[in-house]
Motif scaffolding. Structure first.
Motif, mmCIF file in Angstrom:
data_model
loop_
_atom_site.group_PDB
_atom_site.id
_atom_site.type_symbol
_atom_site.label_atom_id
_atom_site.label_comp_id
_atom_site.label_asym_id
_atom_site.label_seq_id
_atom_site.Cartn_x
_atom_site.Cartn_y
_atom_site.Cartn_z
ATOM 1 N N GLN A 1 0.553 -1.406 -0.084
ATOM 2 C CA GLN A 1 -0.422 0.307 -0.014
ATOM 3 C C GLN A 1 0.604 1.587 0.157
ATOM 4 O OE1 GLN A 1 -3.302 -0.826 -0.627
ATOM 5 N NE2 GLN A 1 -3.636 -2.679 -0.711
ATOM 6 N N ASP A 2 1.429 1.380 1.348
ATOM 7 C CA ASP A 2 2.969 2.749 1.075
ATOM 8 C C ASP A 2 3.277 3.097 0.374
ATOM 9 O OD1 ASP A 2 1.138 3.574 3.653
ATOM 10 O OD2 ASP A 2 3.013 2.414 4.959
ATOM 11 N N VAL A 3 4.382 2.029 -0.604
ATOM 12 C CA VAL A 3 4.578 2.147 -1.132
ATOM 13 C C VAL A 3 4.505 2.837 -2.846
ATOM 14 C CG1 VAL A 3 6.881 1.426 -2.402
ATOM 15 C CG2 VAL A 3 6.808 1.450 -0.183
ATOM 16 N N PRO A 4 3.901 2.003 -3.308
ATOM 17 C CA PRO A 4 2.903 1.853 -4.890
ATOM 18 C C PRO A 4 1.946 3.359 -4.509
ATOM 19 C CG PRO A 4 1.651 -0.200 -3.770
ATOM 20 C CD PRO A 4 3.278 0.421 -2.566
ATOM 21 N N ARG A 5 1.579 2.873 -3.419
ATOM 22 C CA ARG A 5 0.523 5.000 -3.232
ATOM 23 C C ARG A 5 2.313 6.003 -3.337
ATOM 24 N NH1 ARG A 5 -0.074 5.077 2.211
ATOM 25 N NH2 ARG A 5 1.369 6.552 2.727
ATOM 26 N N GLU A 6 2.832 5.909 -2.554
ATOM 27 C CA GLU A 6 4.130 7.216 -2.598
ATOM 28 C C GLU A 6 4.966 7.505 -4.264
ATOM 29 O OE1 GLU A 6 5.504 8.911 -0.707
ATOM 30 O OE2 GLU A 6 4.474 8.371 1.607
ATOM 31 N N VAL A 7 4.931 6.168 -4.742
ATOM 32 C CA VAL A 7 5.294 6.249 -6.106
ATOM 33 C C VAL A 7 3.822 6.523 -7.116
ATOM 34 C CG1 VAL A 7 5.663 4.636 -8.683
ATOM 35 C CG2 VAL A 7 6.879 3.960 -6.205
ATOM 36 N N ALA A 8 2.856 6.802 -6.857
ATOM 37 C CA ALA A 8 2.104 7.464 -8.051
ATOM 38 C C ALA A 8 1.749 9.166 -8.059
ATOM 39 C CB ALA A 8 0.352 6.666 -7.377
ATOM 40 N N GLU A 9 2.172 8.895 -6.383
ATOM 41 C CA GLU A 9 1.837 10.194 -5.170
ATOM 42 C C GLU A 9 3.190 11.492 -6.244
ATOM 43 O OE1 GLU A 9 1.431 10.849 -1.417
ATOM 44 O OE2 GLU A 9 -0.451 10.067 -1.249
ATOM 45 N N SER A 10 4.488 10.846 -6.467
ATOM 46 C CA SER A 10 5.593 11.186 -7.149
ATOM 47 C C SER A 10 5.306 11.789 -8.894
ATOM 48 C CB SER A 10 7.142 10.561 -6.830
ATOM 49 O OG SER A 10 6.834 9.519 -7.807
ATOM 50 N N ARG A 11 4.517 11.235 -9.129
ATOM 51 C CA ARG A 11 3.761 11.450 -10.293
ATOM 52 C C ARG A 11 5.671 11.284 -11.662
ATOM 53 N NH1 ARG A 11 -1.073 13.571 -11.304
ATOM 54 N NH2 ARG A 11 -2.186 14.883 -9.113
ATOM 55 N N HIS A 12 6.230 10.398 -10.565
ATOM 56 C CA HIS A 12 6.790 9.791 -11.917
ATOM 57 C C HIS A 12 6.814 8.656 -12.980
ATOM 58 C CE1 HIS A 12 11.560 8.658 -12.994
ATOM 59 N NE2 HIS A 12 12.111 9.318 -11.964
ATOM 60 N N ALA A 13 7.262 8.914 -13.966
ATOM 61 C CA ALA A 13 6.930 7.577 -14.590
ATOM 62 C C ALA A 13 7.566 6.870 -15.476
ATOM 63 C CB ALA A 13 6.689 8.876 -16.047
ATOM 64 N N ALA A 14 8.803 7.226 -14.914
ATOM 65 C CA ALA A 14 9.884 6.002 -15.178
ATOM 66 C C ALA A 14 10.271 5.258 -13.992
ATOM 67 C CB ALA A 14 10.716 6.640 -16.060
ATOM 68 N N VAL A 15 9.466 4.944 -13.037
ATOM 69 C CA VAL A 15 10.007 3.875 -11.699
ATOM 70 C C VAL A 15 9.389 2.338 -11.603
ATOM 71 C CG1 VAL A 15 9.692 4.112 -9.418
ATOM 72 C CG2 VAL A 15 9.223 6.011 -10.817
ATOM 73 N N ALA A 16 10.600 1.770 -11.355
ATOM 74 C CA ALA A 16 10.024 0.209 -11.405
ATOM 75 C C ALA A 16 9.901 0.072 -9.128
ATOM 76 C CB ALA A 16 11.316 -0.929 -11.703
ATOM 77 N N VAL A 17 9.629 -1.159 -9.592
ATOM 78 C CA VAL A 17 9.538 -1.394 -7.834
ATOM 79 C C VAL A 17 9.410 -2.796 -7.895
ATOM 80 C CG1 VAL A 17 7.977 -1.270 -5.836
ATOM 81 C CG2 VAL A 17 7.735 0.696 -7.294
ATOM 82 N N THR A 18 10.670 -3.132 -7.215
ATOM 83 C CA THR A 18 11.392 -4.250 -6.796
ATOM 84 C C THR A 18 10.391 -5.271 -5.594
ATOM 85 O OG1 THR A 18 12.935 -4.847 -5.256
ATOM 86 C CG2 THR A 18 13.971 -3.900 -7.251
ATOM 87 N N PRO A 19 10.690 -6.599 -5.849
ATOM 88 C CA PRO A 19 10.259 -6.986 -4.541
ATOM 89 C C PRO A 19 10.781 -6.667 -3.113
ATOM 90 C CG PRO A 19 10.591 -8.896 -6.288
ATOM 91 C CD PRO A 19 11.415 -7.799 -6.841
ATOM 92 N N ALA A 20 10.361 -6.910 -1.768
ATOM 93 C CA ALA A 20 10.665 -6.351 -0.427
ATOM 94 C C ALA A 20 11.991 -7.941 -0.497
ATOM 95 C CB ALA A 20 9.963 -7.258 0.191
ATOM 96 N N MET A 21 12.848 -7.563 -0.046
ATOM 97 C CA MET A 21 14.263 -8.195 0.289
ATOM 98 C C MET A 21 13.789 -9.360 1.076
ATOM 99 S SD MET A 21 16.062 -5.997 3.437
ATOM 100 C CE MET A 21 17.467 -7.087 3.080
ATOM 101 N N GLY A 22 13.317 -9.199 1.853
ATOM 102 C CA GLY A 22 12.542 -10.620 2.594
ATOM 103 C C GLY A 22 11.230 -11.852 1.978
ATOM 104 N N PRO A 23 11.201 -12.951 2.361
ATOM 105 C CA PRO A 23 11.927 -13.596 2.773
ATOM 106 C C PRO A 23 12.941 -14.079 2.168
ATOM 107 C CG PRO A 23 9.789 -14.635 2.636
ATOM 108 C CD PRO A 23 9.706 -13.158 2.471
#
Length: 241
Positions: A84-106
């Motif tokens: 929830q938080d990370v995708p919302r922050e990406v959307a709020e940034s209005r940045h058009a060229a962002v990739a989000v990786t999986p979490a580091m764990g497990p």
């Protein structure tokens, strides 16, 4: 041309040691990728936090715009903050060229580090182990934590007892007390936390014989984050092409 910027996103803590650890982790990741210098081709590495302190991911991404960026969530399980938080922050940034990786764990690499931390704390084969996670109300995060518990059990070739520090049951002090009551002579706590902070401090009050250090900065953690970044950067490059 350098690769996409790497934005390392952590939870945030009021602990100065915790903040310093995240900064050290970001620095280590930067060194692994190559310290940014003119013409070096190394990506910029920035840190952001979803709670307690700033800057937020949206603020960092706005500062990096329009250059491409890869957001790497430095979380040990994928719960509310990751979904929830990370995708919302990406959307709020209005940045058009962002990739989000999986979490580091497990990840098995984290289980191997936990085994090392336990041995450093004095654990020996035959001692009982309590796997201490922060906890979450998100079922997906609890599933991740159960997987991480199994991974540590496989590393130790011994049973590991899952318990929670803040959210969820059973709680760490209850499990430690139950193991004592069942006849375990020595009980150790494996800290499934990334950095020092209030939660780790609480573990020292649970009556165990020893508490392992948080996962912290370790070459295997650095490699894990770098691998997450490189995979997402390749995908981002193919999309742009």
């Amino acid at each position: 041309m350098s690769g996409p910027a790497l934005v390392l996103v952590a939870h945030g803590t009021r602990s100065s040691r915790g903040v310093e650890m995240i900064a050290a982790l970001a620095e280590a990741v930067g060194h692994e990728l190559g310290v940014p210098e003119a013409g070096s081709g190394a990506p910029v590495v920035r840190t952001a936090f979803v709670d307690v302190l700033g800057p937020s991911p949206a603020e960092v991404l706005r500062d990096l715009n329009p250059g491409p960026a890869v957001v790497v969530p430095a979380f040990l399980a994928s719960g509310y903050h990751v979904y929830q938080d990370v995708p919302r922050e990406v959307a709020e940034s209005r940045h058009a060229a962002v990739a989000v990786t999986p979490a580091m764990g497990p990840d098995p690499a984290l289980a191997r580090i936990m085994r090392m931390r336990l041995r450093a704390a004095g654990w020996r084969p035959g001692d009982a182990v309590v796997f201490a996670a922060a906890g979450s109300s998100d079922a997906r995060a609890r599933h991740d934590v159960r997987r991480a518990t199994i991974m540590l059990s496989e590393q130790l070739a011994a049973p590991v007892h899952l318990a929670y520090i803040a959210t969820g049951a059973p709680r760490v002090p209850e499990v430690v007390a139950s193991l004592r009551k069942s006849g375990e002579r020595r009980v150790f706590i494996a800290s499934y936390l990334l950095a020092h902070g209030l939660f780790h401090q609480r573990l020292h009050e649970c009556g165990a014989d020893g508490v392992a250090e948080p996962i912290g900065v370790h070459p295997a953690v650095v490699r894990l984050l770098v691998d997450r970044y490189r995979s997402a950067a390749r995908d981002l490059s193919r999309t742009a092409a």
